[in-house]
Design a protein around this motif. Structure first.
Motif: not given
Length: 287
Positions: A28-38
């Motif tokens: 989940i953290i990986k997907v959220l990070r990528k979606n946030a462009g970080l």
């Protein structure tokens, strides 16, 4: 502790979903990070941790601590999803401190609060360095055979101990690994490579000293079982050994001194930290 010697079979009712929780959070953290462009480095900077830690959390190798989840939630636009997991993580960490087999519990408790830890490995990668896949491969091939629920629980128990690397202040931690330990491809080529990368990751930290004892040495001070030297906070150093499933916590000062002396000689005969890192990198380059 290091190989597959945690051998009291557990009842399925004792098993919880800790390993699944941490792996799911990592994804989940990986997907959220990528979606946030970080990038992992950018998230690490915001969460006040290392890039290696973020990478390990996303791969399910390390436990996302409550503070990390609280800092990451607003930055990743999680809308409270990560915050909602905090209580479950705290509960899982609390269970991890008490769910080890009875014979191992006193050591696990002391290990979690130790101010100094020194590991000598001769058969398999120490549990403190194992990846989930490597740990599972050891348990899956142990005899007598273990059921799937027991394998999952023991793997989760073992990986949960690695939270000690994220403590502050970090205890003094060192490892001496016989070269043969890193040449055995337990679990197959992919698992072996992932395990070597994990060891390289940990060994590069300034808080960890890792040395490899080469196979071509003409002398050896101790042809015995693996052991750990542990200094509990406010108490004298103790030694811990496991032989054929029989665990022993040694407190006798003279016997502990002998183990400490052996460890010192082993370190003096091993490769330096830099030489050991080069040795691992060479093994990775050959695969």
């Amino acid at each position: 502790m290091s190989g597959n010697v945690e051998e009291r079979p557990e009842r399925p009712s004792e098993v919880d979903g800790t390993a699944h929780l941490f792996r799911a959070l990592g994804k989940i953290i990986k997907v959220l990070r990528k979606n946030a462009g970080l990038s992992q480095a950018e998230l690490a900077d915001i969460a006040h941790c290392s890039e290696d830690l973020v990478s390990s959390i996303e791969r399910g190798v390390r436990i996302p601590q409550p503070d990390f989840l609280l800092r990451a939630d607003p930055v990743l636009g999680a809308g409270g999803v990560l915050v909602a997991a905090v209580d479950d993580v705290r509960e899982a960490l609390a269970k991890a401190r008490v769910r080890h087999p009875d014979w191992f519990r006193s050591f696990a408790s002391a290990e979690a609060e130790a101010v100094a830890l020194h590991y000598y490995a001769v058969q398999a990668v120490p549990g403190m360095l194992q990846t989930p896949a490597y740990a599972s491969s050891l348990f899956e091939r142990s005899r007598p055979m273990l059921d799937e629920a027991t394998i999952e629980k023991r793997m989760a128990d073992r990986i949960s101990r690695q939270a000690i690397f994220d403590r502050w202040p970090v205890p003094t931690i060192s490892f001496v690994l016989e070269a043969a330990v890193l040449l055995r491809p337990f679990g197959g080529a992919k698992v072996h490579r992932e395990q070597l990368l994990r060891i390289l990751d940990v060994a590069q930290r300034r808080t960890v000293e890792l040395q490899i004892l080469p196979q071509d040495g003409e002398e050896h001070p101790y042809l015995g079982s693996p052991f750990t030297l542990l200094t509990p906070k406010g108490r004298r150093e103790v030694a811990y050994t496991e032989v054929y499933g029989h665990a022993r916590l040694i407190t006798d000062p003279e016997e502990v001194r002998q183990y400490s002396e052996r460890y010192g000689i082993l370190r003096s005969q091993a490769l330096t930290k830099r030489e050991s890192l080069d040795w691992i990198e060479k093994r990775l380059g050959e695969r």
